[in-house]
Design a protein around this motif. Structure first.
Motif, mmCIF file in Angstrom:
data_model
loop_
_atom_site.group_PDB
_atom_site.id
_atom_site.type_symbol
_atom_site.label_atom_id
_atom_site.label_comp_id
_atom_site.label_asym_id
_atom_site.label_seq_id
_atom_site.Cartn_x
_atom_site.Cartn_y
_atom_site.Cartn_z
ATOM 1 N N ASP A 146 0.779 -1.238 0.000
ATOM 2 C CA ASP A 146 0.000 0.000 0.000
ATOM 3 C C ASP A 146 0.810 1.287 0.000
ATOM 4 O OD1 ASP A 146 -2.981 0.307 -0.062
ATOM 5 O OD2 ASP A 146 -2.505 1.824 1.429
ATOM 6 N N ILE A 147 1.739 1.380 -0.942
ATOM 7 C CA ILE A 147 2.391 2.661 -1.217
ATOM 8 C C ILE A 147 2.881 2.653 -2.658
ATOM 9 C CG2 ILE A 147 4.701 1.931 -0.416
ATOM 10 C CD1 ILE A 147 5.078 4.831 0.614
ATOM 11 N N GLY A 148 2.835 3.816 -3.275
ATOM 12 C CA GLY A 148 3.330 3.980 -4.623
ATOM 13 C C GLY A 148 3.813 5.405 -4.815
ATOM 14 N N PRO A 149 4.215 5.753 -6.012
ATOM 15 C CA PRO A 149 4.686 7.118 -6.271
ATOM 16 C C PRO A 149 3.617 8.151 -5.911
ATOM 17 C CG PRO A 149 5.274 5.670 -8.082
ATOM 18 C CD PRO A 149 4.370 4.881 -7.196
ATOM 19 N N GLY A 150 4.028 9.156 -5.177
ATOM 20 C CA GLY A 150 3.127 10.236 -4.797
ATOM 21 C C GLY A 150 2.320 10.002 -3.544
ATOM 22 N N SER A 151 2.290 8.772 -3.031
ATOM 23 C CA SER A 151 1.438 8.461 -1.883
ATOM 24 C C SER A 151 1.735 9.333 -0.680
ATOM 25 C CB SER A 151 1.593 6.988 -1.491
ATOM 26 O OG SER A 151 1.056 6.125 -2.454
ATOM 27 N N ILE A 153 3.181 12.268 -0.681
ATOM 28 C CA ILE A 153 3.316 13.690 -1.009
ATOM 29 C C ILE A 153 1.974 14.390 -1.093
ATOM 30 C CG2 ILE A 153 4.140 15.320 -2.748
ATOM 31 C CD1 ILE A 153 6.291 13.227 -3.468
ATOM 32 N N SER A 154 0.990 13.763 -1.720
ATOM 33 C CA SER A 154 -0.304 14.408 -1.917
ATOM 34 C C SER A 154 -1.417 13.371 -1.896
ATOM 35 C CB SER A 154 -0.321 15.172 -3.250
ATOM 36 O OG SER A 154 -0.147 14.281 -4.341
ATOM 37 N N GLY A 155 -2.633 13.848 -1.811
ATOM 38 C CA GLY A 155 -3.777 12.949 -1.782
ATOM 39 C C GLY A 155 -4.370 12.840 -0.383
ATOM 40 N N ALA A 156 -5.513 12.179 -0.307
ATOM 41 C CA ALA A 156 -6.248 12.092 0.952
ATOM 42 C C ALA A 156 -5.440 11.398 2.039
ATOM 43 C CB ALA A 156 -7.572 11.351 0.724
ATOM 44 N N GLY A 157 -4.751 10.317 1.686
ATOM 45 C CA GLY A 157 -3.980 9.581 2.673
ATOM 46 C C GLY A 157 -2.812 10.386 3.212
ATOM 47 N N ALA A 158 -2.105 11.071 2.330
ATOM 48 C CA ALA A 158 -0.974 11.890 2.762
ATOM 49 C C ALA A 158 -1.434 13.001 3.691
ATOM 50 C CB ALA A 158 -0.257 12.474 1.550
ATOM 51 N N GLU A 159 -2.550 13.644 3.357
ATOM 52 C CA GLU A 159 -3.061 14.720 4.204
ATOM 53 C C GLU A 159 -3.551 14.179 5.536
ATOM 54 O OE1 GLU A 159 -2.689 17.936 3.556
ATOM 55 O OE2 GLU A 159 -1.565 17.190 1.821
ATOM 56 N N ARG A 160 -4.161 13.015 5.529
ATOM 57 C CA ARG A 160 -4.621 12.407 6.790
ATOM 58 C C ARG A 160 -3.434 12.151 7.718
ATOM 59 N NH1 ARG A 160 -4.112 7.376 8.059
ATOM 60 N NH2 ARG A 160 -3.970 6.661 5.894
ATOM 61 N N ILE A 161 -2.378 11.565 7.177
ATOM 62 C CA ILE A 161 -1.220 11.254 8.015
ATOM 63 C C ILE A 161 -0.567 12.527 8.544
ATOM 64 C CG2 ILE A 161 1.117 10.296 7.955
ATOM 65 C CD1 ILE A 161 -0.016 8.081 6.165
ATOM 66 N N LYS A 162 -0.511 13.566 7.734
ATOM 67 C CA LYS A 162 0.037 14.838 8.215
ATOM 68 C C LYS A 162 -0.787 15.379 9.379
ATOM 69 C CE LYS A 162 1.941 16.225 3.728
ATOM 70 N NZ LYS A 162 1.779 17.162 2.581
ATOM 71 N N ARG A 223 8.466 14.097 8.916
ATOM 72 C CA ARG A 223 7.322 13.835 8.026
ATOM 73 C C ARG A 223 6.667 15.122 7.559
ATOM 74 N NH1 ARG A 223 4.410 13.161 4.696
ATOM 75 N NH2 ARG A 223 2.912 11.497 4.232
ATOM 76 N N LEU A 224 6.680 16.140 8.402
ATOM 77 C CA LEU A 224 6.032 17.405 8.064
ATOM 78 C C LEU A 224 6.978 18.399 7.412
ATOM 79 C CD1 LEU A 224 3.943 17.741 11.345
ATOM 80 C CD2 LEU A 224 3.131 16.962 9.115
ATOM 81 N N ASP A 225 8.237 18.010 7.215
ATOM 82 C CA ASP A 225 9.247 18.878 6.616
ATOM 83 C C ASP A 225 8.830 19.268 5.201
ATOM 84 O OD1 ASP A 225 11.473 20.141 5.630
ATOM 85 O OD2 ASP A 225 12.896 18.617 6.280
ATOM 86 N N PRO A 226 8.656 20.557 4.930
ATOM 87 C CA PRO A 226 8.210 20.964 3.586
ATOM 88 C C PRO A 226 9.341 21.092 2.568
ATOM 89 C CG PRO A 226 8.387 22.882 5.005
ATOM 90 C CD PRO A 226 8.765 21.685 5.854
ATOM 91 N N ASP A 227 10.574 20.843 2.972
ATOM 92 C CA ASP A 227 11.726 21.016 2.087
ATOM 93 C C ASP A 227 11.585 20.117 0.856
ATOM 94 O OD1 ASP A 227 14.124 21.289 0.829
ATOM 95 O OD2 ASP A 227 15.354 20.631 2.514
ATOM 96 N N PRO A 228 11.444 20.699 -0.340
ATOM 97 C CA PRO A 228 11.276 19.877 -1.552
ATOM 98 C C PRO A 228 12.440 18.926 -1.792
ATOM 99 C CG PRO A 228 10.760 22.181 -2.003
ATOM 100 C CD PRO A 228 11.379 22.136 -0.627
ATOM 101 N N ALA A 229 13.632 19.276 -1.301
ATOM 102 C CA ALA A 229 14.804 18.421 -1.505
ATOM 103 C C ALA A 229 14.654 17.091 -0.776
ATOM 104 C CB ALA A 229 16.065 19.142 -1.040
ATOM 105 N N ARG A 230 13.795 17.040 0.215
ATOM 106 C CA ARG A 230 13.594 15.817 0.985
ATOM 107 C C ARG A 230 12.519 14.919 0.367
ATOM 108 N NH1 ARG A 230 17.430 14.489 4.875
ATOM 109 N NH2 ARG A 230 17.930 16.273 6.189
ATOM 110 N N ARG A 231 11.793 15.417 -0.596
ATOM 111 C CA ARG A 231 10.723 14.628 -1.204
ATOM 112 C C ARG A 231 11.300 13.604 -2.176
ATOM 113 N NH1 ARG A 231 6.014 19.180 -2.497
ATOM 114 N NH2 ARG A 231 5.545 19.669 -0.312
ATOM 115 N N ASP A 254 -6.895 4.956 1.422
ATOM 116 C CA ASP A 254 -6.856 6.325 0.905
ATOM 117 C C ASP A 254 -5.437 6.725 0.528
ATOM 118 O OD1 ASP A 254 -5.647 6.559 3.379
ATOM 119 O OD2 ASP A 254 -6.996 8.103 4.161
ATOM 120 N N PHE A 255 -4.486 5.788 0.601
ATOM 121 C CA PHE A 255 -3.072 6.124 0.462
ATOM 122 C C PHE A 255 -2.496 5.757 -0.908
ATOM 123 C CE2 PHE A 255 1.472 5.914 1.826
ATOM 124 C CZ PHE A 255 1.560 7.189 2.361
ATOM 125 N N LEU A 256 -2.876 4.610 -1.435
ATOM 126 C CA LEU A 256 -2.412 4.188 -2.759
ATOM 127 C C LEU A 256 -3.607 4.124 -3.699
ATOM 128 C CD1 LEU A 256 -0.380 3.122 -4.805
ATOM 129 C CD2 LEU A 256 -0.663 0.838 -3.815
#
Length: 306
Positions: A146-151, A153-162, A223-231, A254-256
């Motif tokens: 249950d993870i793939g590209p973008g999981s 970074i964005s989407g309902a699952g990513a926002e929930r975990i944040k 996990r909450l680090d917004p630094d794009p270099a870490r993505r 909601d993640f993948l």
């Protein structure tokens, strides 16, 4: 507590509590990149090895039911990632994929794992994609839950975990409050999975309080680090996979997204996906029998060789 003192010397067994229903497996310790890491081993060392990597807020023994089913045919090695379970906390807060991959590289080298199967859930799945693409000569097969590209970074699952990470309590006034917290986050969790999670993510404090075993504050900062270099962009690693790969998605996750899973199979013919209806992001907890059957079928398939 900095998570660095567990009272057991390196490479010795700690012996889980006899009352734990998931108390099979031997506890062991090893130093990885200067941090003492805990892992659990099941099965005969002479059998084909499977390394299991857990998710963001999880722990090695989350895979105990699966490991128990596979131990007759495989050697299972489930690792507590830095900052979780009985592994040391990282004083520098390096809770990023690059650090987890570096730990896995040392783990495989030090244990002499020349060829092995790699299985990872969520955060552990991201680590697994990167390691498998980087070391195709060592990974015979890959299983990702249950993870793939973008999981992440964005989407309902990513926002929930944040949101969950930002709102994580630092401690609980009593054990029932901790139980209620996990039940709120995962309303459908089974009693067995909840009991395991409570045992392996908490430790007693003073005056009846319960504290995290994990470095939740440090993990949240990373996990909450917004630094794009870490993505991390997982697509190049998906494209680079050279081993048979099974991606297991929870039908209610909601993640993948299903569309992402389909795109992965379209881009790399070595990747195939399976979906377990009704399961959320924690597929191995939500539908353990179905999850175990899929893993067993994949491992005994003709495309997977020791």
């Amino acid at each position: 507590m900095d998570g660095s003192t567990h009272g057991v010397s390196e490479a010795t067994g700690a012996g889980p509590s006899a009352g734990d229903p998931d108390a099979t497996g031997e506890d062991r310790f090893i130093t990885l990149n200067g941090l003492r890491a805990h892992y659990v081993e099941w099965g005969d060392p002479g059998r084909p090895a499977i390394v299991m990597l857990h998710g963001l807020r999880s722990y090695a023994r989350t895979f105990a039911p699966l490991a128990a089913r596979l131990a007759d045919s495989h050697r299972i090695l489930a690792v507590d990632a830095r900052g979780r379970g009985d592994s040391d906390w990282d004083p520098h807060g390096e809770y990023y994929t690059s650090a987890y991959v570096g730990d896995l590289e040392q783990f495989a080298d030090r244990l002499g794992l020349d060829r092995f199967v790699l299985l990872g859930h969520s955060m552990g799945g991201a680590t697994s994609y990167v390691y498998a693409a980087r070391h195709p000569e060592r990974v015979t097969a890959l299983i990702v839950e249950d993870i793939g590209p973008g999981s992440s970074i964005s989407g309902a699952g990513a926002e929930r975990i944040k949101r969950e990470m930002a709102g994580t309590p630092t401690e609980f006034p009593d054990f029932e409050a901790a139980r209620a917290y996990w039940r709120t986050l995962r309303p459908g969790i089974s009693e067995a999975a909840l009991a395991s999670r409570l045992r392996h993510t908490l430790r007693p404090g003073s005056c009846g309080r319960w504290l995290w075993k994990a470095d939740m504050a440090g993990i949240a900062r990373a996990r909450l680090d917004p630094d794009p270099a870490r993505r991390l962009d997982l697509w190049p690693h998906i494209d680079g996979l050279r081993c048979p790969t099974l991606v297991i998605r929870g039908g209610a996750s909601d993640f993948l997204p299903a569309a992402t899973a389909e795109a992965m199979t379209a881009r790399n013919p070595r990747v195939r996906t399976a979906e377990i209806p009704g399961a959320g992001h924690y597929v191995h907890d939500d539908e353990p029998d179905s999850f175990c059957r899929l893993v067993e079928q994949f491992l005994t398939g003709r495309e997977v060789t020791p």
